[in-house]
Write a protein that holds these residues in place. Structure first.
Motif, PDB file in Angstrom:
ATOM      1  N   ASN A 117     -10.753  30.924   4.272  1.00 44.65           N
ATOM      2  CA  ASN A 117     -11.548  31.447   5.392  1.00 44.65           C
ATOM      3  C   ASN A 117     -11.755  32.950   5.304  1.00 44.65           C
ATOM      4  OD1 ASN A 117      -8.984  32.361   5.943  1.00 44.65           O
ATOM      5  ND2 ASN A 117      -8.907  31.612   8.043  1.00 44.65           N
ATOM      6  N   LYS A 124     -17.749  29.722   7.595  1.00 47.57           N
ATOM      7  CA  LYS A 124     -17.935  28.618   8.538  1.00 47.57           C
ATOM      8  C   LYS A 124     -19.357  28.067   8.442  1.00 47.57           C
ATOM      9  CE  LYS A 124     -13.871  29.359  10.537  1.00 47.57           C
ATOM     10  NZ  LYS A 124     -12.738  28.434  10.392  1.00 47.57           N
ATOM     11  N   GLY A 285     -12.081  33.102  13.895  1.00 47.95           N
ATOM     12  CA  GLY A 285     -11.680  31.998  13.037  1.00 47.95           C
ATOM     13  C   GLY A 285     -11.246  32.391  11.647  1.00 47.95           C
ATOM     14  N   SER A 340     -11.925  19.696  17.991  1.00 52.18           N
ATOM     15  CA  SER A 340     -11.076  20.212  16.919  1.00 52.18           C
ATOM     16  C   SER A 340     -11.843  21.218  16.067  1.00 52.18           C
ATOM     17  CB  SER A 340     -10.571  19.060  16.047  1.00 52.18           C
ATOM     18  OG  SER A 340      -9.796  19.548  14.974  1.00 52.18           O
ATOM     19  N   GLU A 341     -13.088  20.874  15.733  1.00 54.83           N
ATOM     20  CA  GLU A 341     -13.933  21.781  14.947  1.00 54.83           C
ATOM     21  C   GLU A 341     -14.238  23.040  15.739  1.00 54.83           C
ATOM     22  OE1 GLU A 341     -14.978  22.704  11.605  1.00 54.83           O
ATOM     23  OE2 GLU A 341     -15.298  20.533  11.605  1.00 54.83           O
ATOM     24  N   ASP A 344     -11.342  25.458  15.848  1.00 51.08           N
ATOM     25  CA  ASP A 344     -11.190  26.144  14.562  1.00 51.08           C
ATOM     26  C   ASP A 344     -12.202  27.275  14.425  1.00 51.08           C
ATOM     27  OD1 ASP A 344     -10.188  26.333  11.729  1.00 51.08           O
ATOM     28  OD2 ASP A 344     -12.269  25.794  11.318  1.00 51.08           O
TER      29      ASP A 344
END
Length: 382
Positions: A117, A124, A285, A340-341, A344
């Motif tokens: 990340n 993303k 994120g 959940s996504e 994140d």
């Protein structure tokens, strides 16, 4: 406010150079317009470039302290990746570390340990892109959000696609480690986002042949050429059409809209709270969206930044919460994203943390908010 003005000026200069060398959306060779690098007016690069250095050094049992002392870095900077560093400090650190390890491609070890990340919002976005071609072009378009020093260009020659790294400044010094790290990290990102992964035809480096070519060949699974005119990853042009497993048209559209807004506002922070809000949205994120990291990016001590924000009747925590809720509402209203996504993307530790923060701010949980507002939107359209 001196630091903010400095931050504003640096971004304005970089953005001016960016526009000057990008004509009609087509890439122009940076070497025609390249600015000379000056150590007394250094280009700042993200300290995240050095993430993975501690783990790489541990692999070969070398002591980082002499190198850190030599270039003026701390272990903490390697651990967190907070803030920015002068380009020459990063280059010298990588070069001295490689010399100490007796490994002329030591940067490859660092690349293997870097987090997926590292490119924040851009990483993303490409995850949800429809194809590899779209993902690469998006990463190039928004590259200035991650790097003020380097840029990439994608073009095709015959049946091959060439992804080439250029630099915006002419740096006079050994760049073997920097170039190795850059190509390895980008190839690693391609492997993470694309299944099946594209197979490289060859890899080209401008520097001379190092001793441990076999390690590079194993990592890239391709022939490696040296003393080439450019630093390039070469793969089959047909692979550009590869669909990405995480593709989501709705999430992609929302996220791309956010990045376009960030890119347009890149050089225009008119106040410290606007600058912080901009940096929060850029780093959400990524593991870098916290007070210490944002303060370092603005060349301010965390307490100084908090005082300046307090003078504007806000705080870092409030700006972070506001940005998260604003973006959450946009995703919930315009996509079918899973919680959940979403947690994140927004940098929450888990779904429970997202639901708790969202409920405190809006009075209802995310799914209930989504139902209410989509129902209102549907009725308004009737």
């Amino acid at each position: 406010m001196g630091s903010l003005r400095k931050f504003h000026c640096i971004m304005l200069i970089q953005r001016t150079v960016y526009h000057f060398t990008t004509v009609g959306g087509y890439y122009c060779n940076w070497r025609l317009f390249m600015l000379r690098y000056h150590r007394n007016r250094p280009v700042q690069v993200s300290a995240e470039l050095l993430l993975g250095s501690i783990e790489a050094a541990a692999e070969v049992a070398i002591d980082l302290k002499p190198v850190l002392q030599s270039v003026g870095l701390s272990v903490g900077q390697l651990q967190t990746g907070n803030g920015k560093l002068p380009l020459h400090v990063v280059v010298e650190f990588l070069n001295e570390l490689a010399e100490l390890a007796g490994d002329d491609i030591f940067a490859l070890r660092i690349a293997k340990h870097q987090p997926g990340n590292r490119f924040a919002a851009v990483s993303k976005l490409i995850k949800f892109a429809p194809t590899l071609n779209v993902a690469i072009n998006d990463a190039i378009q928004f590259s200035l959000l991650n790097s003020e020093y380097s840029d990439w260009a994608l073009h095709c020659e015959d049946d091959c696609a060439l992804l080439t790294r250029y630099t915006r400044f002419a740096y006079h010094g050994a760049l073997v480690q920097m170039q190795t790290l850059a190509l390895a990290v980008v190839y690693k990102a391609m492997l993470e986002v694309c299944r099946p992964a594209p197979r490289l035809v060859q890899v080209q480096f401008t520097h001379a042949r190092p001793n441990k070519v076999e390690s590079l060949e194993r990592f890239f699974s391709a022939p490696i050429l040296f003393n080439q005119p450019r630093n390039t990853l070469v793969f089959n042009a047909s692979d550009l059409a590869l669909p990405l497993p995480g593709a989501d048209e709705q999430i992609y559209a929302v996220m791309r809209g956010h990045l376009e807004q960030l890119a347009q506002a890149y050089q225009h922070p008119t106040s410290v709270d606007q600058a912080v809000r901009h940096l929060i949205k850029r780093t959400l994120g990524s593991g870098q969206c916290h007070l210490n990291s944002i303060s370092a990016l603005l060349s301010l001590h965390p307490r100084t930044l908090q005082r300046q924000l307090s003078a504007r009747a806000t705080s870092f925590a409030q700006l972070l919460n506001d940005a998260r809720i604003e973006l959450a509402c946009d995703y919930l209203l315009n996509s079918s994203i899973g919680l959940s996504e979403l947690s994140d993307i927004l940098g929450y530790a888990n779904v429970s943390a997202l639901v708790r923060a969202f409920s405190q701010q809006t009075g209802v949980p995310p799914r209930r908010w989504q139902q209410i507002h989509k129902h209102h939107e549907k009725n308004a359209a009737v």
